[in-house]
Design a protein around this motif. Structure first.
Motif, short mmCIF file in Angstrom:
data_model
loop_
_atom_site.label_atom_id
_atom_site.label_comp_id
_atom_site.label_asym_id
_atom_site.label_seq_id
_atom_site.Cartn_x
_atom_site.Cartn_y
_atom_site.Cartn_z
N GLN A 127 0.81 -1.22 0.00
CA GLN A 127 0.00 0.00 0.00
C GLN A 127 0.85 1.27 0.00
OE1 GLN A 127 0.48 -1.94 2.58
NE2 GLN A 127 0.81 -0.72 4.43
N LYS A 128 2.08 1.17 0.44
CA LYS A 128 2.92 2.37 0.56
C LYS A 128 3.33 2.95 -0.79
CE LYS A 128 4.77 1.40 5.18
NZ LYS A 128 3.98 2.49 5.78
N SER A 129 3.18 2.20 -1.85
CA SER A 129 3.54 2.70 -3.18
C SER A 129 2.34 3.26 -3.93
CB SER A 129 4.17 1.58 -4.01
OG SER A 129 3.22 0.55 -4.28
N LEU A 130 1.19 3.35 -3.27
CA LEU A 130 -0.06 3.69 -3.96
C LEU A 130 -0.71 4.93 -3.36
CD1 LEU A 130 -1.41 0.02 -4.04
CD2 LEU A 130 -0.54 1.29 -6.02
N ASP A 142 -12.02 -1.55 9.79
CA ASP A 142 -12.05 -2.27 8.51
C ASP A 142 -10.64 -2.49 8.00
OD1 ASP A 142 -13.98 -3.11 6.22
OD2 ASP A 142 -12.41 -1.95 5.22
N SER A 143 -10.40 -3.60 7.33
CA SER A 143 -9.04 -3.93 6.88
C SER A 143 -8.49 -2.93 5.88
CB SER A 143 -9.00 -5.34 6.29
OG SER A 143 -9.78 -5.44 5.12
N THR A 144 -9.35 -2.16 5.22
CA THR A 144 -8.85 -1.14 4.30
C THR A 144 -8.26 0.06 5.04
OG1 THR A 144 -10.98 0.03 4.20
CG2 THR A 144 -10.62 -1.74 2.59
N ASN A 145 -8.46 0.12 6.37
CA ASN A 145 -8.08 1.31 7.12
C ASN A 145 -6.66 1.24 7.69
OD1 ASN A 145 -8.77 3.93 7.93
ND2 ASN A 145 -9.33 3.24 9.99
N ILE A 146 -5.78 0.51 7.02
CA ILE A 146 -4.38 0.47 7.44
C ILE A 146 -3.58 1.58 6.77
CG2 ILE A 146 -4.40 -1.99 7.89
CD1 ILE A 146 -2.82 -2.21 5.16
N LEU A 147 -4.23 2.38 5.96
CA LEU A 147 -3.53 3.40 5.17
C LEU A 147 -3.01 4.53 6.04
CD1 LEU A 147 -6.13 3.66 2.25
CD2 LEU A 147 -4.13 2.15 2.41
N ALA A 148 -1.81 5.00 5.70
CA ALA A 148 -1.23 6.17 6.36
C ALA A 148 -1.75 7.43 5.67
CB ALA A 148 0.29 6.11 6.27
N PRO A 149 -1.76 8.56 6.36
CA PRO A 149 -2.29 9.79 5.76
C PRO A 149 -1.66 10.14 4.41
CG PRO A 149 -1.95 10.11 8.11
CD PRO A 149 -1.37 8.76 7.78
N GLU A 150 -0.36 9.93 4.27
CA GLU A 150 0.31 10.30 3.02
C GLU A 150 -0.08 9.41 1.85
OE1 GLU A 150 3.22 7.77 5.50
OE2 GLU A 150 1.77 9.40 5.82
N GLU A 151 -0.76 8.30 2.15
CA GLU A 151 -1.18 7.40 1.09
C GLU A 151 -2.60 7.70 0.59
OE1 GLU A 151 1.47 4.12 3.46
OE2 GLU A 151 -0.71 3.80 3.29
N ILE A 191 -11.04 8.83 8.66
CA ILE A 191 -10.52 10.19 8.46
C ILE A 191 -9.08 10.26 8.94
CG2 ILE A 191 -10.85 12.62 9.03
CD1 ILE A 191 -13.83 12.00 9.42
N LYS A 192 -8.22 10.87 8.12
CA LYS A 192 -6.79 10.94 8.41
C LYS A 192 -6.35 12.39 8.60
CE LYS A 192 -6.06 6.49 7.56
NZ LYS A 192 -7.47 6.08 7.46
N PRO A 193 -5.36 12.62 9.43
CA PRO A 193 -4.85 13.98 9.61
C PRO A 193 -4.42 14.61 8.29
CG PRO A 193 -3.93 12.52 11.28
CD PRO A 193 -4.66 11.64 10.30
N GLY A 194 -4.95 15.80 8.04
CA GLY A 194 -4.57 16.56 6.85
C GLY A 194 -5.21 16.11 5.56
N VAL A 195 -5.99 15.02 5.59
CA VAL A 195 -6.60 14.50 4.36
C VAL A 195 -8.06 14.97 4.28
CG1 VAL A 195 -7.21 12.44 3.05
CG2 VAL A 195 -5.11 12.46 4.42
N PRO A 196 -8.45 15.69 3.24
CA PRO A 196 -9.83 16.17 3.14
C PRO A 196 -10.83 15.01 3.18
CG PRO A 196 -8.44 17.20 1.48
CD PRO A 196 -7.63 16.10 2.08
N VAL A 197 -11.95 15.23 3.85
CA VAL A 197 -13.01 14.22 3.89
C VAL A 197 -14.29 14.84 3.34
CG1 VAL A 197 -13.51 14.76 6.32
CG2 VAL A 197 -14.35 12.62 5.30
N VAL A 198 -14.88 14.17 2.37
CA VAL A 198 -16.15 14.58 1.77
C VAL A 198 -17.27 13.79 2.42
CG1 VAL A 198 -17.53 14.63 -0.35
CG2 VAL A 198 -15.08 15.19 -0.43
N PHE A 199 -18.31 14.48 2.89
CA PHE A 199 -19.47 13.80 3.47
C PHE A 199 -20.68 14.04 2.58
CE2 PHE A 199 -23.06 13.81 6.70
CZ PHE A 199 -23.19 12.43 6.70
N GLY A 200 -21.23 12.95 2.03
CA GLY A 200 -22.35 13.06 1.10
C GLY A 200 -23.70 12.76 1.72
N GLY A 201 -23.76 12.61 3.03
CA GLY A 201 -25.01 12.20 3.65
C GLY A 201 -25.88 13.33 4.13
#
Length: 455
Positions: free
Chosen positions: A41-44, A151-160, A192-202
């Motif tokens: 995941q670190k390369s993506l 969730d298993s998808t939530n291992i991502l670092a903010p820079e990813e 939600i990650k530090p510094g990463v914009p989050v869009v809420f559509g609800g």
């Protein structure tokens, strides 16, 4: 001795052998598995998408636009409708059988050697990450499986993560995510990650082209304002820009079985070919996420946005599967609505697309859903109901579901299989000149499609 993994069928059998119910929730297994795999995941770069309903459609729109703009795009979604390989796609194409087998065979000894072995979904996530990294994707549109925080998808670092998206909140998976909308919102806000914009559509309700909120919907149990406050608070807590979708800027000019035409802000004359009153709002959510990418330096021409949206496809979401050649009134539609909000949205879409006439329904549900509320919503549009027991251990019996419609005075018949129900339902549609809507569980889709293909 456990058989070797030589084919895609071997890989799928191995993956499905790892159930999740005996595992404690957490990200430790996923982190360890990815670390042993070299942290693919670190390369993506990811567009991370959570939400109760609309995740798949928003992911499909993001994928379509980014591919149209010339990027190599991975798409990770669940569940699959026909083929397991649909879960993991590269530039619109499912992972090839050979690569699915090869990557799974590589991962298996690592997974099996772990003290706490990975779950089924964790294995699938790791396979997807390995596949996307191998093909050097420019972006991965990454759909959360359930919830978000654990969730298993939530291992991502903010820079990813390029942008996080939460499509909306509804009451679903309450045994795992919480028994109030606000608790569910908090779980989804966990991406939600530090510094990463989050869009809420609800923050919206589906609209008809004349701007009216349809009356056919589940009893309102979710306050989008309070859910938005939960998500905003988490964004502020970690220092992430919070962007609610400005639903007031959306104007739907046409909606029907050919999709929707709409304006959103300064963009005029947009088109999506996906039917359903809810799809323009999904498109607005996708547009907000794409604009964030553009503001942060990603080149996405306006022409690619329009063309990508106009060319998007996504199966099982108010999808027209069949049009009778002899009677244009007889149309078969499949929708993935499987919780009260999703089913109510499908019922409202049916009322809008079919002029308010009552229609036939082919439906089956899971026993762990709020099927009473779902049946109440569907009874408002139902002429006659054909129930089945979906092919899943969690399914409610078709006979028990039929009783709910019978109590509301709706003619209903239970059938032993989707094929039998479809045959009877379509014959009745042809006699009466009415459409057929198939919904209630995504697990029925493959059988409905097989029945249509036999026509």
């Amino acid at each position: 001795m456990t058989p070797e993994i030589r084919t895609a069928a071997d890989a799928i059998a191995y993956i499905h052998s790892n159930t999740w119910t005996r595992h404690a929730p957490g990200l430790e297994r996923m982190r360890e598995l990815c670390r042993r795999l070299g942290d693919p995941q670190k390369s993506l770069r990811f567009l991370h998408v959570a939400g109760t309903n609309g995740k798949g459609s928003v992911c499909a729109m993001l994928d379509a636009v980014l591919r149209t703009a010339g990027y190599r795009v991975g798409l990770f979604t669940s569940p699959y409708l026909v083929s397991f390989n649909e879960r993991i796609r590269l530039n619109g194409q499912p992972i090839p059988d050979a690569e699915l087998a090869e990557i799974t065979a590589r991962i298996r000894p690592i997974a099996d050697s772990m003290t706490d072995v990975p779950t089924e979904f964790e294995l699938i996530t790791a396979i997807g990450l390995t596949f996307f990294a191998r093909h050097a994707c420019d972006f991965v549109v990454f759909e959360v499986g359930m919830g978000g925080r654990l969730d298993s998808t939530n291992i991502l670092a903010p820079e990813e993560v390029a942008v996080s998206v939460i499509t909306g909140i509804a009451m679903d998976h309450t045994a795992y995510l919480g028994d109030t909308p606000e608790k569910i919102a908090a779980e989804k806000a966990g991406i939600i990650k530090p510094g990463v914009p989050v869009v809420f559509g609800g923050t919206h309700e589906p609209l008809t082209p004349d701007g009216v909120v349809p009356e056919i919907r589940a009893d309102r149990v979710v306050d989008p304002v309070s859910c938005g406050q939960v998500i905003r608070a988490q964004a502020e807590r970690v220092g992430a820009p919070y962007i609610p979708v400005p639903a007031g800027l959306l104007h739907v000019t046409h909606t029907g079985l050919d999709g929707s035409d709409f304006d959103f802000g300064q963009r005029r004359g947009l088109h999506i070919p996906l039917p359903g009153l809810y799809q323009p709002f999904n498109a607005a959510t996708a547009l907000c996420a794409l604009d964030i990418l553009r503001e942060r330096g990603t080149c996405i021409p306006e022409a690619a946005i329009r063309s990508g949206l106009a060319g998007v496809s996504w199966a099982g979401r108010f999808e027209v599967l069949y049009r009778d050649p002899d009677d244009p009134r007889v149309v078969v539609v499949a929708d993935g609505g499987h919780n009260p909000e999703g089913v109510a949205a499908a019922a409202a879409s049916a009322a809008a697309c079919f002029g308010g006439e009552r229609i036939n329904l082919l439906t089956g549900v899971m026993a762990d859903k709020d099927y009473t509320t779902m049946a109440h919503s569907l009874a408002a549009v139902a002429r006659r109901v054909f129930t089945v027991t979906p092919d899943n251990s969690r399914a409610l019996s078709g006979d028990a579901y039929a009783a709910l419609y019978r109590a509301q005075g709706i003619p209903v018949h239970d059938f032993p299989s989707v094929a039998a129900a479809f045959s009877a339902a379509l014959a009745d549609c042809r006699r009466a000149g009415v459409p057929l809507l198939c919904l209630g569980s995504l697990y029925m889709y493959r059988d409905v499609l097989a029945a249509v293909e036999q026509l």
